[in-house]
Design an enzyme around this catalytic site. Structure first.
Site, PDB file in Angstrom:
ATOM      1  N   LYS A 189      38.156  47.124  36.493  1.00  0.00           N
ATOM      2  CA  LYS A 189      36.982  47.976  36.674  1.00  0.00           C
ATOM      3  C   LYS A 189      36.599  48.010  38.156  1.00  0.00           C
ATOM      4  O   LYS A 189      36.077  47.035  38.704  1.00  0.00           O
ATOM      5  CB  LYS A 189      35.772  47.483  35.874  1.00  0.00           C
ATOM      6  CG  LYS A 189      34.696  48.572  35.846  1.00  0.00           C
ATOM      7  CD  LYS A 189      33.313  48.070  35.499  1.00  0.00           C
ATOM      8  CE  LYS A 189      32.492  47.644  36.671  1.00  0.00           C
ATOM      9  NZ  LYS A 189      32.164  48.701  37.656  1.00  0.00           N
ATOM     10  N   GLY A 247      28.081  37.290  39.265  1.00  0.00           N
ATOM     11  CA  GLY A 247      29.052  36.249  38.907  1.00  0.00           C
ATOM     12  C   GLY A 247      28.498  35.305  37.850  1.00  0.00           C
ATOM     13  O   GLY A 247      29.169  34.949  36.881  1.00  0.00           O
ATOM     14  N   GLU A 265      34.847  35.068  42.954  1.00  0.00           N
ATOM     15  CA  GLU A 265      34.777  35.077  44.422  1.00  0.00           C
ATOM     16  C   GLU A 265      33.463  35.756  44.763  1.00  0.00           C
ATOM     17  O   GLU A 265      33.306  36.965  44.565  1.00  0.00           O
ATOM     18  CB  GLU A 265      35.988  35.825  44.979  1.00  0.00           C
ATOM     19  CG  GLU A 265      36.273  35.494  46.421  1.00  0.00           C
ATOM     20  CD  GLU A 265      35.605  36.441  47.380  1.00  0.00           C
ATOM     21  OE1 GLU A 265      34.435  36.157  47.758  1.00  0.00           O
ATOM     22  OE2 GLU A 265      36.209  37.446  47.745  1.00  0.00           O
ATOM     23  N   CYS A 299      32.293  39.630  52.357  1.00  0.00           N
ATOM     24  CA  CYS A 299      31.784  38.407  51.749  1.00  0.00           C
ATOM     25  C   CYS A 299      31.845  37.232  52.712  1.00  0.00           C
ATOM     26  O   CYS A 299      31.040  36.322  52.617  1.00  0.00           O
ATOM     27  CB  CYS A 299      32.533  38.102  50.464  1.00  0.00           C
ATOM     28  SG  CYS A 299      34.305  38.208  50.658  1.00  0.00           S
ATOM     29  N   GLU A 403      22.069  36.679  51.674  1.00  0.00           N
ATOM     30  CA  GLU A 403      23.189  37.525  52.074  1.00  0.00           C
ATOM     31  C   GLU A 403      22.687  38.959  52.254  1.00  0.00           C
ATOM     32  O   GLU A 403      22.127  39.548  51.333  1.00  0.00           O
ATOM     33  CB  GLU A 403      24.278  37.477  51.001  1.00  0.00           C
ATOM     34  CG  GLU A 403      25.502  38.274  51.382  1.00  0.00           C
ATOM     35  CD  GLU A 403      26.624  38.181  50.363  1.00  0.00           C
ATOM     36  OE1 GLU A 403      26.339  38.339  49.156  1.00  0.00           O
ATOM     37  OE2 GLU A 403      27.772  37.963  50.775  1.00  0.00           O
TER      38      GLU A 403
HETATM   39  P1  NAP Z   1      27.786  43.422  42.115  1.00  0.00           P
HETATM   40  O1  NAP Z   1      26.733  43.720  41.135  1.00  0.00           O
HETATM   41  O2  NAP Z   1      28.225  42.022  42.196  1.00  0.00           O
HETATM   42  O3  NAP Z   1      29.036  44.364  41.795  1.00  0.00           O
HETATM   43  C1  NAP Z   1      30.383  43.984  41.855  1.00  0.00           C
HETATM   44  C2  NAP Z   1      31.110  44.493  40.624  1.00  0.00           C
HETATM   45  O4  NAP Z   1      30.546  43.911  39.437  1.00  0.00           O
HETATM   46  C3  NAP Z   1      30.996  45.987  40.421  1.00  0.00           C
HETATM   47  O5  NAP Z   1      32.193  46.482  39.876  1.00  0.00           O
HETATM   48  C4  NAP Z   1      29.852  46.085  39.432  1.00  0.00           C
HETATM   49  O6  NAP Z   1      29.777  47.297  38.749  1.00  0.00           O
HETATM   50  C5  NAP Z   1      30.164  44.929  38.519  1.00  0.00           C
HETATM   51  N1  NAP Z   1      29.032  44.488  37.709  1.00  0.00           N
HETATM   52  C6  NAP Z   1      27.693  44.628  37.953  1.00  0.00           C
HETATM   53  N2  NAP Z   1      26.970  44.073  36.975  1.00  0.00           N
HETATM   54  C7  NAP Z   1      27.839  43.576  36.071  1.00  0.00           C
HETATM   55  C8  NAP Z   1      27.710  42.862  34.841  1.00  0.00           C
HETATM   56  N3  NAP Z   1      26.517  42.538  34.340  1.00  0.00           N
HETATM   57  N4  NAP Z   1      28.829  42.501  34.180  1.00  0.00           N
HETATM   58  C9  NAP Z   1      30.037  42.771  34.680  1.00  0.00           C
HETATM   59  N5  NAP Z   1      30.232  43.451  35.830  1.00  0.00           N
HETATM   60  C10 NAP Z   1      29.158  43.833  36.526  1.00  0.00           C
HETATM   61  O7  NAP Z   1      27.376  43.900  43.557  1.00  0.00           O
HETATM   62  P2  NAP Z   1      26.503  45.176  43.991  1.00  0.00           P
HETATM   63  O8  NAP Z   1      25.335  45.347  43.073  1.00  0.00           O
HETATM   64  O9  NAP Z   1      27.416  46.315  44.174  1.00  0.00           O
HETATM   65  O10 NAP Z   1      26.009  44.674  45.423  1.00  0.00           O
HETATM   66  C11 NAP Z   1      24.881  43.835  45.511  1.00  0.00           C
HETATM   67  C12 NAP Z   1      25.110  42.742  46.513  1.00  0.00           C
HETATM   68  O11 NAP Z   1      26.212  41.942  46.145  1.00  0.00           O
HETATM   69  C13 NAP Z   1      25.468  43.187  47.924  1.00  0.00           C
HETATM   70  O12 NAP Z   1      24.359  43.554  48.671  1.00  0.00           O
HETATM   71  C14 NAP Z   1      26.135  41.975  48.459  1.00  0.00           C
HETATM   72  O13 NAP Z   1      25.192  41.061  48.906  1.00  0.00           O
HETATM   73  C15 NAP Z   1      26.857  41.421  47.269  1.00  0.00           C
HETATM   74  N6  NAP Z   1      28.291  41.804  47.242  1.00  0.00           N
HETATM   75  C16 NAP Z   1      29.195  40.867  47.512  1.00  0.00           C
HETATM   76  C17 NAP Z   1      30.539  41.200  47.512  1.00  0.00           C
HETATM   77  C18 NAP Z   1      31.589  40.202  47.831  1.00  0.00           C
HETATM   78  O14 NAP Z   1      32.688  40.584  48.158  1.00  0.00           O
HETATM   79  N7  NAP Z   1      31.309  38.935  47.715  1.00  0.00           N
HETATM   80  C19 NAP Z   1      30.942  42.494  47.239  1.00  0.00           C
HETATM   81  C20 NAP Z   1      29.970  43.444  46.911  1.00  0.00           C
HETATM   82  C21 NAP Z   1      28.649  43.074  46.918  1.00  0.00           C
HETATM   83  P3  NAP Z   1      28.789  48.429  39.349  1.00  0.00           P
HETATM   84  O15 NAP Z   1      29.466  48.890  40.581  1.00  0.00           O
HETATM   85  O16 NAP Z   1      28.669  49.435  38.320  1.00  0.00           O
HETATM   86  O17 NAP Z   1      27.490  47.740  39.632  1.00  0.00           O
END
Ligand code: NAP
Ligand code: MG
Length: 512
Positions: A189, A247, A265, A299, A403
């Site tokens: 996904k 996570g 991660e 990250c 972050e």
């Molecule tokens: P996120 O929620 O962690 O999204 C990452 C992935 O997880 C996306 O594919 C997302 O889908 C999916 N996801 C979201 N909620 C889920 C759930 N309950 N169950 C399973 N999968 C789920 O990150 P974000 O909301 O895009 O970004 C928020 C913050 O996360 C950023 O500002 C940053 O601080 C952090 N972030 C960290 C990394 C990293 O590489 N460590 C990468 C991205 C973001 P959707 O796209 O539909 O939400």
């Protein structure tokens, strides 16, 4: 089920927009869709199918069938290697198209998508293609002439993979490379903000010869498709990259469903420590790259800088100049280093952190609205943010503790090595850390002392497909890349083999 996007360079990019299940593109059974914007302009770019739990279920069935009938139980390592190599070849042939599509969807400069993300992704698939026939067990002596034991690293089965939007192609390659080489089948996904490049990779995977059901790609919302994956009863493992909060909820779903294996991660707030004996000009360049590369959407971004007090002034004046020299603007312009952030939501989040830094008493050394005021009218609605440095920072400030995932650097100072270690480790995260010093013993002491999955000495954010990557503390667990990354996609079966011992104890209960 397919659309054509005309890129600013005049290239026509045609791709299918459906869910990719069993080597076919099809709409969601509920006709759900999601629309992704072009972050540079804020305009809608494309609408793609979005999976529901029912669609995810179809993908899992396809993946299970493929695991049992072709890829997992019936393929040879060299067949898996050949398909991965062929896929890498096809990505190389389509690199310009993919780079432009990635840039349009994510906002990163085309050159960055092409020369870094995609080049690295091709290498990653080749790295794991090379490892596919090097998965080996051990024989463990038991009794000479009578018994032996051995281990077989077997694929885990059907793997769910959920990736973020910061490196859509690269995160895809890191996850599928290891999983497929080991004989697993996958349900991937992508993030809702960047659903497009995966669709092109899917099309190329058919041409590469992957049997139906081995690779399934379900675009969709995390709250729907993501949840359906993490709570599915017939998915054997879930690998996730993204925020710590998501996570946590994925781990909870895994625990509450079938106890699927989990690797995470997650985020970071990585420290970079510069000692007074460092090569200052080099350190300035690395520190800048460490936070500004990919617009800070990384990250392991080096977002907390610690300078030895004696070099503070010289370092900051050079760093400020460096920050102000980067071109911000059109992702299709080769000179651009910083494009827009991925989404309006991320832009607003970063701007609100900058505001909070000012409110909580940090000093704004560079950044602020003026830095992006030059943008032409075409990009006025793009999701741009200013590269920003805050000095006089301290724990307790939101910009120091949380972050940000944007181009915002916080600076603190220290007098002694012990103080640097204590301040650098003062975070719940442990993904990356950097040290700049020309004293090798000092570097090595820091390597020991810093709590991070990766420590960079006299450089920052160097990654290699052969070197494992992952977090300590709340930055997650499990490793990607390297041989360790492959091992996360195998499970050990132990075999005890009797080839000579007779059972000589009473088995029928008639004698003693
Ligand atoms: P996120 O929620 O962690 O999204 C990452 C992935 O997880 C996306 O594919 C997302 O889908 C999916 N996801 C979201 N909620 C889920 C759930 N309950 N169950 C399973 N999968 C789920 O990150 P974000 O909301 O895009 O970004 C928020 C913050 O996360 C950023 O500002 C940053 O601080 C952090 N972030 C960290 C990394 C990293 O590489 N460590 C990468 C991205 C973001 P959707 O796209 O539909 O939400
Ligand atoms: Mg987009």
């Amino acid at each position: 089920m397919s659309i054509t996007i005309k890129s600013p360079s005049g290239r026509e990019i045609k791709f299918s927009t459906g869910l990719f299940i069993n080597n076919e593109f099809r709409p969601s059974k509920s006709n759900n869709v999601l629309t992704t914007p072009n972050p540079a302009t804020g305009e809608d770019l494309a609408t793609v199918s979005a999976a529901t739990a029912e669609d995810v279920d179809d993908a899992v069935q396809a993946a299970r069938r493929a695991f049992v009938t072709t890829w997992g139980k019936k393929s040879t390592p060299s067949q898996r290697s050949a398909a991965l190599h062929k896929w890498a070849d096809l990505i190389q042939e389509n690199i310009d198209t993919l780079a432009e599509l990635e840039s349009l969807d994510n906002g990163k400069p085309v050159w960055m998508a092409r020369d870094i993300d995609i080049v690295d992704s091709i290498d990653c698939l080749r790295y794991y293609a090379g490892l596919a026939d090097k998965i080996e067990g051990r024989t463990i002596e038991q009794e000479e002439g009578r018994k032996i034991a051995f281990t077989r690293p077997e694929p885990i089965g059907v793997c769910g993979q959920i990736i973020p939007w910061n490196y859509p192609i690269q995160m895809f390659a890191w996850k599928v490379g290891a999983a497929l080489a080991a004989g697993n089948t996958i349900i991937m996904k992508p993030a809702e903000q960047t659903p497009l490049s995966a669709l092109v990779l899917a099309e190329l995977s058919i041409k590469a010869g992957f049997p139906p059901g081995v690779i399934n790609i379900v675009n969709g919302l995390g709250s729907v498709a993501g949840r359906a994956i993490s709570s599915h009863m017939d998915i054997d493992k879930i690998a996730f990259t993204g925020s710590t909060i998501t996570g946590r909820s994925i781990m909870e779903s895994a625990a509450k469903s079938n106890l699927k294996k989990v690797t995470l991660e997650l985020g970071g707030k990585s420290p970079v420590v510069v000692f007074e004996n460092a090569d200052i000009d080099q350190a300035v360049n690395w520190v800048s790259q460490g936070i500004l590369f990919n617009h800070g959407q990384d990250c392991c971004a080096g977002s907390r800088l610690f300078l030895q007090e004696s070099i503070k002034e010289e370092f900051l004046s050079k760093l400020k100049k460096n920050f102000e020299s980067h071109v911000i603007g059109d992702p299709f312009d080769i000179k651009t280093y910083q494009g827009p952030q991925v989404s309006k939501q991320q832009q607003e989040k970063i701007l609100s952190y900058i505001k909070s830094g000012i409110e909580q008493g940090a000093t704004l050394l560079t950044g602020g609205e003026a830095r992006i005021a030059h943008l032409s009218s075409k990009f006025k609605n793009g999701f741009y943010t200013p590269p920003t440095i805050f000095t006089d920072c301290k724990p307790g400030m939101k910009i120091v503790d949380e972050e940000i995932f944007g181009p915002v650097l916080t600076v603190q100072t220290f007098e002694t090595e012990e103080e640097a270690i204590e301040k650098a480790n003062n975070t719940p995260y442990g993904l990356g850390a950097g040290v700049f010093s020309q004293n090798a013993s000092q570097c090595m002491r820091m390597v020991h002392a810093l709590c991070a999955g990766t420590v960079w000495c006299n450089q920052y954010v160097a990654l290699s497909n052969a070197v494992p990557f992952g977090g300590m503390k709340q930055s997650g667990f499990g490793r990607e890349l390297g041989i360790e990354g492959l091992k996360e996609y195998t499970q050990t079966k132990s075999v005890h083999w009797n080839y000579g011992e007779k059972a000589d104890w009473p088995v029928d209960g008639t004698s003693n």
